[in-house]
Every structure is written in C-alpha cells, then in structure tokens.
Write an enzyme that holds these catalytic residues in place. Structure first.
Site, PDB file in Angstrom:
ATOM      1  N   SER A   1      17.155  -4.578   2.170  1.00  0.00           N
ATOM      2  CA  SER A   1      16.810  -3.186   2.482  1.00  0.00           C
ATOM      3  C   SER A   1      16.858  -2.329   1.230  1.00  0.00           C
ATOM      4  O   SER A   1      17.203  -2.802   0.152  1.00  0.00           O
ATOM      5  CB  SER A   1      17.733  -2.647   3.585  1.00  0.00           C
ATOM      6  OG  SER A   1      19.068  -2.686   3.172  1.00  0.00           O
ATOM      7  N   CYS A   2      16.485  -1.084   1.406  1.00  0.00           N
ATOM      8  CA  CYS A   2      16.349  -0.108   0.315  1.00  0.00           C
ATOM      9  C   CYS A   2      17.551  -0.180  -0.630  1.00  0.00           C
ATOM     10  O   CYS A   2      18.665  -0.204  -0.139  1.00  0.00           O
ATOM     11  CB  CYS A   2      16.228   1.296   0.904  1.00  0.00           C
ATOM     12  SG  CYS A   2      16.247   2.619  -0.307  1.00  0.00           S
ATOM     13  N   PRO A   3      17.390  -0.182  -1.919  1.00  0.00           N
ATOM     14  CA  PRO A   3      16.143  -0.010  -2.677  1.00  0.00           C
ATOM     15  C   PRO A   3      15.520  -1.318  -3.143  1.00  0.00           C
ATOM     16  O   PRO A   3      14.571  -1.293  -3.921  1.00  0.00           O
ATOM     17  CB  PRO A   3      16.626   0.779  -3.893  1.00  0.00           C
ATOM     18  CG  PRO A   3      17.969   0.188  -4.199  1.00  0.00           C
ATOM     19  CD  PRO A   3      18.564  -0.167  -2.846  1.00  0.00           C
ATOM     20  N   MET A   4      16.050  -2.463  -2.689  1.00  0.00           N
ATOM     21  CA  MET A   4      15.633  -3.744  -3.267  1.00  0.00           C
ATOM     22  C   MET A   4      14.136  -4.071  -3.130  1.00  0.00           C
ATOM     23  O   MET A   4      13.552  -4.579  -4.093  1.00  0.00           O
ATOM     24  CB  MET A   4      16.489  -4.882  -2.709  1.00  0.00           C
ATOM     25  CG  MET A   4      17.912  -4.863  -3.254  1.00  0.00           C
ATOM     26  SD  MET A   4      17.906  -4.817  -5.063  1.00  0.00           S
ATOM     27  CE  MET A   4      19.659  -4.740  -5.392  1.00  0.00           C
TER      28      MET A   4
ATOM     29  N   ASP B   1      11.979  -4.509   5.911  1.00  0.00           N
ATOM     30  CA  ASP B   1      12.465  -3.131   5.865  1.00  0.00           C
ATOM     31  C   ASP B   1      11.320  -2.170   6.231  1.00  0.00           C
ATOM     32  O   ASP B   1      10.327  -2.083   5.502  1.00  0.00           O
ATOM     33  CB  ASP B   1      12.989  -2.853   4.449  1.00  0.00           C
ATOM     34  CG  ASP B   1      13.364  -1.394   4.233  1.00  0.00           C
ATOM     35  OD1 ASP B   1      13.603  -0.694   5.234  1.00  0.00           O
ATOM     36  OD2 ASP B   1      13.404  -0.971   3.070  1.00  0.00           O
TER      37      ASP B   1
END
Lengths: 82, 192
Positions: A17-20, A44
């Site tokens: 999930s964010c920011p990956m 995501d």
C-alpha cells in the site's frame, strides 16, 4: 480487457500500500529504455489516483491506460524520455 | 557654465542614457525569465518533531513519494523526531494510548501499564495485514531515493544521541540555519 501495446516489463506490487506502488513504479520506469511500456499490477485502490498523479507531474513518462479490474488495478506507462 | 556639446543640455537624462537603461532592463528581464524557466525540481522541507509510532509515518511517506516525483527533499528531525532516525529506537516506537481519541478506551484505562504496548501491537498487526511499509522500510526507501534525512545537532546533544546511533546515510550535525536555507527555497514546507 486487453491492451494493444507490447509490455516490456511487469511490476507486481500486489499487497503493497501507499506509498510503495508509486515508489516502485518510479524505480521501474527509471530502469526502462525509452519507448518501453511498463505494466503495474496493484491491489491498492489508491494507486489509481496516485500513479495518475505521479505520471502527470513527472517528465519522461506517459500514462497510457489504467484498468480497474476489481481486485487488481492495472496501470500501463510508457517511458518517453530520460 | 559647461560648454558640453551633448544634444540635450537640461537636467533630464540624455537619449543615450535612456537607451542604455532600456538595454540594461531588457537584459535583466531576459535573465529573470530564463531563471524562472529553469528553476530545477520542486523542493520540500518537512520538520519532524514527533517520535511516536503513528507520527513517524506521515513525514516518511510524503518524503519518499516526493522523491519519486523527482523533488529535492529534506526532512529535518528534531526533539522526539530523532527517535525515528535512531536505528534501535525506531524499531520500538510506541503508539500512545493516552489522549488518543481513536483508542476505544477511557484515558484512565489507557494510562495503565502495558497499554501503549498493546495499542502499538494492535497497530503493528494492522500494518502487516494491510501491506503497509514498516518505518525501517520507509527510511531505507527514502534514503535510496535521495531524501536528505537530517538530525538536529542541538537536540542530539540534548538527548545524548550520537551520529553513530542513526541509520547510515542520515545527515547529522546540522542546525536550524541549515533547515531554513532549504525551507526558504522550498515549494512545500511542513511541520509535523
């Protein structure tokens, strides 16, 4: 739904999930040759907006298509410059 | 009286003077326009003052994402924020149960021993289940992307932290003046 471009690389960030998703996409685009298309597979939901936002404000990359597959979101980006 | 043979003998500037001024101004406008077109990547400075588990996330998420945008990013860590850069302490950051409006328990209960650990463990489990990056991963990714993670020297001294306590790649030994320099040129400045 199928896309009509040749995919040079596929990046699988399912489960992240964010920011990956954006960061891994940015790294993967950096490794492409100009003209190549990257396919990103994410789970995501925020990646639809995030990758769009990243691509539109980053030079050298063009977002070709985004597919909302329900469980998996697919993004297609072309490297247009260094 | 002068016998100067200039075409206009009055108090006002000569035609040549005016022409020269116009040329000077034209050059100046051109150089300013060139500078405006070529102001490089966007810049962001974040001042991170908090060292609790939940407050460690926002600066690192914004910094690593901005770096992916190609921005020039500095995160200036001060006071409890330093714990985020501290290799050992960063792995033991706690979520505070007391005074946290999202905790489904009264403060009197939240203040009991072990409640912070319980709250932290709950959040850690959620983070693992949700595929959210750990603090350590976000620090690694930020440094990899070229984010400048800075540790405030004054608070390092105050808290008796050594530069060796921090992750490799952290910039230690900087002060408010260094942070301000980057901030003054930044498009985005945040205090977290």
């Amino acid at each position: 739904m199928n896309t009509e471009f040749d995919i040079a690389e596929t990046l699988d960030v399912k489960g992240a999930s964010c920011p990956m998703p954006v960061i891994k996409t940015s790294e993967a685009v950096g490794d492409l040759d100009v003209g190549d298309v990257l396919e990103v597979l994410a789970t995501d939901a925020g990646s639809m907006s995030d990758i769009d936002g990243w691509a539109s404000s980053t030079d050298g990359v063009e977002l070709l298509e985004q597919v909302d597959g329900g469980d998996v979101y697919k993004h297609y980006l072309r490297k247009t410059g260094e | 009286m002068s016998t100067d043979s200039a075409p206009t003998a009055g108090d006002g500037p000569t035609r040549e003077d005016l022409q020269e001024q116009v040329e000077t101004l034209r050059d100046r406008v051109e150089s300013l326009e060139a500078a405006a077109d070529d102001d490089g990547p966007k810049k962001m400075t974040i001042v991170a003052t908090q060292g609790s588990f939940d407050m460690a996330y926002p600066p690192l998420i914004l910094a690593s994402t901005a770096a992916a945008f190609g921005w020039d990013v500095v995160v200036f860590y001060t006071f409890w924020g330093l714990d985020v850069l501290h290799e050992k302490k960063s792995r033991k950051l706690k979520l505070s149960a007391v005074g946290n409006p999202n905790m489904p328990m009264p403060n009197a209960l939240a203040a009991l021993p072990g409640m912070d650990r319980l709250a932290t463990r709950m959040m850690e489990k959620r983070i693992a289940d949700n595929g959210t990056a750990t603090i350590e991963e976000l620090i690694d990714v930020s440094l990899d992307q070229g984010v400048d993670l800075q540790a405030c020297q004054m608070t390092m001294d105050l808290m008796e932290y050594d530069a060796d306590d921090f992750y490799d790649g952290v910039t230690a030994g900087v002060g408010a003046a260094t942070a301000l320099q980057h901030m003054a040129d930044s498009d985005v400045q945040l205090l977290v």
